[in-house]
Design a protein around this motif. Sequence first.
Motif, short mmCIF file in Angstrom:
data_model
loop_
_atom_site.label_atom_id
_atom_site.label_comp_id
_atom_site.label_asym_id
_atom_site.label_seq_id
_atom_site.Cartn_x
_atom_site.Cartn_y
_atom_site.Cartn_z
N GLU A 71 0.83 -1.21 0.00
CA GLU A 71 0.00 0.00 0.00
C GLU A 71 0.86 1.27 0.00
OE1 GLU A 71 -0.01 -2.21 2.45
OE2 GLU A 71 -1.88 -3.35 2.30
N HIS A 72 1.99 1.23 0.73
CA HIS A 72 2.87 2.40 0.77
C HIS A 72 3.53 2.63 -0.60
CE1 HIS A 72 2.65 0.96 4.99
NE2 HIS A 72 2.53 2.25 5.24
N TYR A 73 3.97 1.55 -1.22
CA TYR A 73 4.53 1.69 -2.57
C TYR A 73 3.47 2.18 -3.54
CZ TYR A 73 8.74 -0.82 -1.08
OH TYR A 73 9.90 -1.18 -0.45
N GLY A 74 2.22 1.72 -3.36
CA GLY A 74 1.13 2.18 -4.22
C GLY A 74 0.89 3.67 -4.10
N CYS A 75 1.03 4.21 -2.88
CA CYS A 75 0.86 5.65 -2.68
C CYS A 75 1.92 6.44 -3.44
CB CYS A 75 0.94 5.99 -1.19
SG CYS A 75 -0.59 5.72 -0.30
N LEU A 76 3.15 5.93 -3.44
CA LEU A 76 4.23 6.63 -4.15
C LEU A 76 4.02 6.56 -5.66
CD1 LEU A 76 7.35 5.61 -2.04
CD2 LEU A 76 6.16 7.79 -2.06
N VAL A 77 3.53 5.43 -6.15
CA VAL A 77 3.21 5.33 -7.58
C VAL A 77 2.10 6.32 -7.94
CG1 VAL A 77 2.27 3.82 -9.38
CG2 VAL A 77 3.97 2.94 -7.77
N ASP A 78 1.09 6.40 -7.08
CA ASP A 78 0.00 7.35 -7.29
C ASP A 78 0.52 8.79 -7.25
OD1 ASP A 78 -2.93 7.89 -7.50
OD2 ASP A 78 -2.58 8.85 -5.57
#
Length: 504
Positions: free
Chosen positions: A354-361
Amino acid sequence: MMRKSMILDNFTFPFVLKACGRLNNFHKGVEVHCVSLKMGFGFDVFVQNALVYMYFQCGVVEFAQKVFDFMPDSGRDVVTWNSMISGYLQCGFCHQAVKTFGKMLHESGVRLNDVSIVSALTACARTGLLDLGKKIHGLIVVYGLVIDVFLGSSLIDMYTKCGQLEDARKVFDRLLDKNAVCWTSMIAGYLQSDMFKEAIELFREMQMAGVNAEPATIACVASACGHSGALDLGRWVHNYCEKSGIEMNLVVKNSLIDMYSKCGLVDKALEVFHLLTNKDVYSWSMMISGLAMNARSDEALQLFSLMEGSSGVRPNGVTFLGILSACSHGGCVGEGFYYFEKMTGQYKLPPGVEHYGCLVDLLGRANLLVEAMEFIGSMPIQPDAVIWRSLLFACSRHGNVELAEVAAKKISELEPEKCGAHVLLSNAYASASRWKDVRMVRRNMGAEGIQKQPGCSFSEIDGSVHEFLVADSVHCQIGVICDTLQAMNVVLKSRLFELDFLDY
């Protein structure tokens, strides 16, 4: 008693051992254990059961198991077995609790009781063992046990945690005398399955049945109101708590913060937050996330600084998820990576997908699509469909068809039966005016049997939440609604004609 050389019996030791367990005083418990052995109570079932309880309360599982193993088979009663099963549950050894229940059933010759069944059902709920849970349900019938509120709430909890909402509702409906625990278990089950409308409707039934809600009930209903946007009902629940004298514990207040934030009343959420005397990590995390989702990123970052500086509460992964979301919504690329480094470096928190997903977003929203693709390639964990969908959405928004095709292919590999990748890819083609490719994607969806999920919207009127799907015809007032919409359409068209005429 010992200093006065008074005689200790098998009724004395259980009370002292229970006190050691509740105080978590392992060393004192060992001393009492030694005294009991010296005085000849090594095979007394009352003392041995108390020892099992004490060692589990102190978290020393292996000692509890040794006491149990030392007891002769004939010396173990139903309390002994129940203490072992519940002790394993308390210490998080759910599979071992299930195994012990199986031994009790097949090897001990001891008749099960309500406590045995409830503990076994709890273990099945936590481990997702639905088939075993159903067999235990059958045992209730075989043993002729009455499904009262005690057994009923355990069955409801087991079925809901295993995703069997229909079976849970059947058990619930058959209960003759439902208490607040039964109602709350069923409401919580709907909440866990994202059936927020059903959770709210059941709460209304609970009110009509005259059953007083408990803090756990309020927390569940407030969360359901937040997810479905039922602000009026959420406010009513808040007022109901205050007027009914229901304990507004920290869990309830955290749920109210979450509800007001998700309904867009972030100032009300801040009011509840600032009135908290003892804020825990969830209070801070929910408020930070609430500010982030309402586009108040600067305030979210300021609140995190306050949390670090004066609260004495250590942030966790959920806290940083809210911070990264705030950076993403605020377009703060540099700050986002700064807080990510702080999470992994200063706080030693392992980042999740989820944290990596936030950075991609974050990178996608800033139109740094190539950098987002490179970041995904450098991730130490396998990207899931959510991360690729985030990239695809950004590509669709910014018109990068080439990367959109790559992301869509990855999503299709991970979720071949879902339509999201096809719809977003179609939007990317449409934004680039590649209409031939748009038609091709839609034809492929039809050929592969993939159907787009119908759009859904909620409308709250007088505290009741109404759900509408595309081309919906099941609402009880659908005829009146359509007639009203058509009448509004006529009025709007005539008004537009008048404006055009005046401009001319």
